[in-house]
Design a protein around this motif. Structure first.
Motif, PDB file in Angstrom:
ATOM      1  N   PHE A  64      25.840  63.850  59.946  1.00  0.00           N
ATOM      2  CA  PHE A  64      24.863  63.577  60.781  1.00  0.00           C
ATOM      3  C   PHE A  64      25.170  62.489  61.896  1.00  0.00           C
ATOM      4  O   PHE A  64      26.013  61.735  61.773  1.00  0.00           O
ATOM      5  CB  PHE A  64      23.547  63.250  60.197  1.00  0.00           C
ATOM      6  CG  PHE A  64      22.856  64.376  59.249  1.00  0.00           C
ATOM      7  CD1 PHE A  64      21.873  64.851  59.498  1.00  0.00           C
ATOM      8  CD2 PHE A  64      23.321  64.514  57.945  1.00  0.00           C
ATOM      9  CE1 PHE A  64      21.220  65.977  58.823  1.00  0.00           C
ATOM     10  CE2 PHE A  64      22.817  65.519  57.255  1.00  0.00           C
ATOM     11  CZ  PHE A  64      21.651  66.481  57.741  1.00  0.00           C
ATOM     12  N   MET A  65      24.548  62.699  63.113  1.00  0.00           N
ATOM     13  CA  MET A  65      24.676  61.805  64.116  1.00  0.00           C
ATOM     14  C   MET A  65      23.513  60.711  64.162  1.00  0.00           C
ATOM     15  O   MET A  65      22.475  61.109  63.718  1.00  0.00           O
ATOM     16  CB  MET A  65      24.844  62.474  65.378  1.00  0.00           C
ATOM     17  CG  MET A  65      26.121  63.266  65.716  1.00  0.00           C
ATOM     18  SD  MET A  65      25.863  64.280  67.367  1.00  0.00           S
ATOM     19  CE  MET A  65      24.728  65.397  66.890  1.00  0.00           C
ATOM     20  N   ASN A  66      23.838  59.530  64.776  1.00  0.00           N
ATOM     21  CA  ASN A  66      22.746  58.810  65.360  1.00  0.00           C
ATOM     22  C   ASN A  66      22.612  58.904  66.850  1.00  0.00           C
ATOM     23  O   ASN A  66      23.413  58.606  67.338  1.00  0.00           O
ATOM     24  CB  ASN A  66      23.102  57.167  65.095  1.00  0.00           C
ATOM     25  CG  ASN A  66      23.066  56.889  63.613  1.00  0.00           C
ATOM     26  OD1 ASN A  66      22.290  57.038  62.784  1.00  0.00           O
ATOM     27  ND2 ASN A  66      24.237  56.143  63.085  1.00  0.00           N
ATOM     28  N   LYS A  87      27.344  57.120  66.555  1.00  0.00           N
ATOM     29  CA  LYS A  87      26.265  56.753  67.625  1.00  0.00           C
ATOM     30  C   LYS A  87      26.511  57.734  68.788  1.00  0.00           C
ATOM     31  O   LYS A  87      27.659  57.397  69.845  1.00  0.00           O
ATOM     32  CB  LYS A  87      26.034  55.520  68.095  1.00  0.00           C
ATOM     33  CG  LYS A  87      24.934  55.282  69.019  1.00  0.00           C
ATOM     34  CD  LYS A  87      24.980  53.622  69.469  1.00  0.00           C
ATOM     35  CE  LYS A  87      23.891  53.258  70.307  1.00  0.00           C
ATOM     36  NZ  LYS A  87      23.715  52.046  70.557  1.00  0.00           N
ATOM     37  N   ALA A  88      26.195  58.977  68.783  1.00  0.00           N
ATOM     38  CA  ALA A  88      26.539  60.248  69.673  1.00  0.00           C
ATOM     39  C   ALA A  88      25.590  61.148  69.894  1.00  0.00           C
ATOM     40  O   ALA A  88      24.592  61.132  69.007  1.00  0.00           O
ATOM     41  CB  ALA A  88      28.156  60.439  69.107  1.00  0.00           C
ATOM     42  N   ASP A  89      26.088  61.955  70.630  1.00  0.00           N
ATOM     43  CA  ASP A  89      25.172  63.158  70.828  1.00  0.00           C
ATOM     44  C   ASP A  89      25.747  64.424  70.618  1.00  0.00           C
ATOM     45  O   ASP A  89      25.269  65.611  71.059  1.00  0.00           O
ATOM     46  CB  ASP A  89      24.347  63.265  72.052  1.00  0.00           C
ATOM     47  CG  ASP A  89      23.129  62.002  71.994  1.00  0.00           C
ATOM     48  OD1 ASP A  89      22.226  62.374  71.498  1.00  0.00           O
ATOM     49  OD2 ASP A  89      23.451  61.012  72.459  1.00  0.00           O
ATOM     50  N   ALA A  90      27.298  64.408  70.342  1.00  0.00           N
ATOM     51  CA  ALA A  90      27.927  65.551  69.954  1.00  0.00           C
ATOM     52  C   ALA A  90      29.118  65.262  69.116  1.00  0.00           C
ATOM     53  O   ALA A  90      29.687  64.168  69.152  1.00  0.00           O
ATOM     54  CB  ALA A  90      28.500  66.078  71.382  1.00  0.00           C
ATOM     55  N   ALA A 105      31.527  72.315  66.419  1.00  0.00           N
ATOM     56  CA  ALA A 105      30.607  71.360  67.306  1.00  0.00           C
ATOM     57  C   ALA A 105      29.291  71.300  67.218  1.00  0.00           C
ATOM     58  O   ALA A 105      28.862  72.574  66.904  1.00  0.00           O
ATOM     59  CB  ALA A 105      31.068  71.411  68.706  1.00  0.00           C
ATOM     60  N   ALA A 106      28.658  70.401  67.072  1.00  0.00           N
ATOM     61  CA  ALA A 106      27.310  70.188  67.029  1.00  0.00           C
ATOM     62  C   ALA A 106      26.587  69.426  68.088  1.00  0.00           C
ATOM     63  O   ALA A 106      27.069  68.214  68.055  1.00  0.00           O
ATOM     64  CB  ALA A 106      26.719  69.900  65.540  1.00  0.00           C
ATOM     65  N   VAL A 107      25.722  69.924  69.100  1.00  0.00           N
ATOM     66  CA  VAL A 107      25.213  69.040  70.251  1.00  0.00           C
ATOM     67  C   VAL A 107      24.004  68.777  70.076  1.00  0.00           C
ATOM     68  O   VAL A 107      23.214  70.089  70.132  1.00  0.00           O
ATOM     69  CB  VAL A 107      25.849  69.725  71.318  1.00  0.00           C
ATOM     70  CG1 VAL A 107      25.452  68.759  72.692  1.00  0.00           C
ATOM     71  CG2 VAL A 107      27.539  69.905  71.316  1.00  0.00           C
ATOM     72  N   HIS A 108      23.429  67.716  70.473  1.00  0.00           N
ATOM     73  CA  HIS A 108      22.003  67.332  70.862  1.00  0.00           C
ATOM     74  C   HIS A 108      21.784  67.235  72.104  1.00  0.00           C
ATOM     75  O   HIS A 108      22.192  66.376  73.098  1.00  0.00           O
ATOM     76  CB  HIS A 108      21.858  65.863  70.259  1.00  0.00           C
ATOM     77  CG  HIS A 108      20.559  65.457  70.546  1.00  0.00           C
ATOM     78  ND1 HIS A 108      20.228  64.299  70.952  1.00  0.00           N
ATOM     79  CD2 HIS A 108      19.199  65.836  70.143  1.00  0.00           C
ATOM     80  CE1 HIS A 108      18.977  63.904  71.210  1.00  0.00           C
ATOM     81  NE2 HIS A 108      18.471  65.191  70.649  1.00  0.00           N
TER      82      HIS A 108
END
Length: 229
Positions: free
Chosen positions: A55-57, A75-78, A109-112
């Motif tokens: 999981f990302m922050n 601490k990222a969005d991808a 890849a997983a992107v917010h």
């Protein structure tokens, strides 16, 4: 538990959870022990080792993290990985899942992708990072998110985002300025040579999905991509 789930490549699956899986975020005021239990149940359901999902922050930026076995939550969005299971949490933003194939195996890849992420290019940044790891034949799955008919914004904000990504400009169903984030995401992916294989429903219009616009005291559902036997 799953709004949508499918095998997307040989040995690779993707899914988007729904409210049946419960809130999966630690930052929304929920009991952390209950969140961890739900995450464990989800990992068991998809056949991933406990605490195997990364999981990302998430911070509404454009940073892309390459995940190795010992990489802490960034601490990222991808996030991009050579097969490690990835998760992205949302409640109106787009959970974008990507998969391609390299000589040594799948690249995931997983992107917010919320409004700031779309405007700042987090999706093309993730695609470029995947390509730097040797990925080709990349495809994308856009999970449920708020649609252009429902995402009302001030006119000045619409102009700001549309200046960066023109295809995001929309009009809501009641005639006010809006943003169509899925349209913006699709245009960015098409410009990067990535096929969009799936686009989800509107979160605001779908009661079985969390939506921040519908209720600010809400949880988060997840987009997941993982490898299996």
């Amino acid at each position: 538990m799953f709004h949508w789930c499918a095998d997307i490549l040989p040995g690779v699956s993707a899914a988007f959870t729904d409210t049946g899986a419960g809130n999966l975020a630690l930052h929304v005021g929920d009991d952390p022990a209950q969140v961890e239990l739900r995450r464990a149940e989800l990992e068991q359901r998809i056949g991933v080792a406990r605490q195997g999902l990364r999981f990302m922050n998430q911070v509404h930026g454009a940073t892309v993290a390459v995940m190795e076995a010992d990489t802490p939550a960034p601490k990222a969005d991808a996030m991009v990985s050579r097969g490690l299971p990835l998760a992205v949490m949302v409640a109106d933003c787009i959970p974008v899942l990507l998969a391609g194939e390299a000589v040594d195996g799948p690249v995931l890849a997983a992107v917010h992708a919320g409004r700031p992420g779309i405007a700042h290019g987090v999706i093309p940044a993730a695609v470029e990072r995947m390509k730097s790891l040797g990925a080709s034949g990349i495809r994308a799955w856009l999970g449920p998110s708020i649609c252009g008919n429902c995402y009302e914004v001030p006119a000045a904000l619409q102009d700001e985002v549309a200046a960066a990504v023109p295809t995001t400009r929309s009009t809501t169903s009641w005639g006010t300025p809006g943003l169509d984030l899925p349209a913006g995401a699709r245009s960015q992916l098409e410009d990067a040579g990535v096929e969009v294989a799936y686009t989800g429903v509107c979160t605001l219009e779908t009661e079985s999905l969390y939506s921040y616009r519908r209720n600010k005291e809400t949880g988060r559902f997840a987009g997941l991509v993982w490898c299996h036997e």
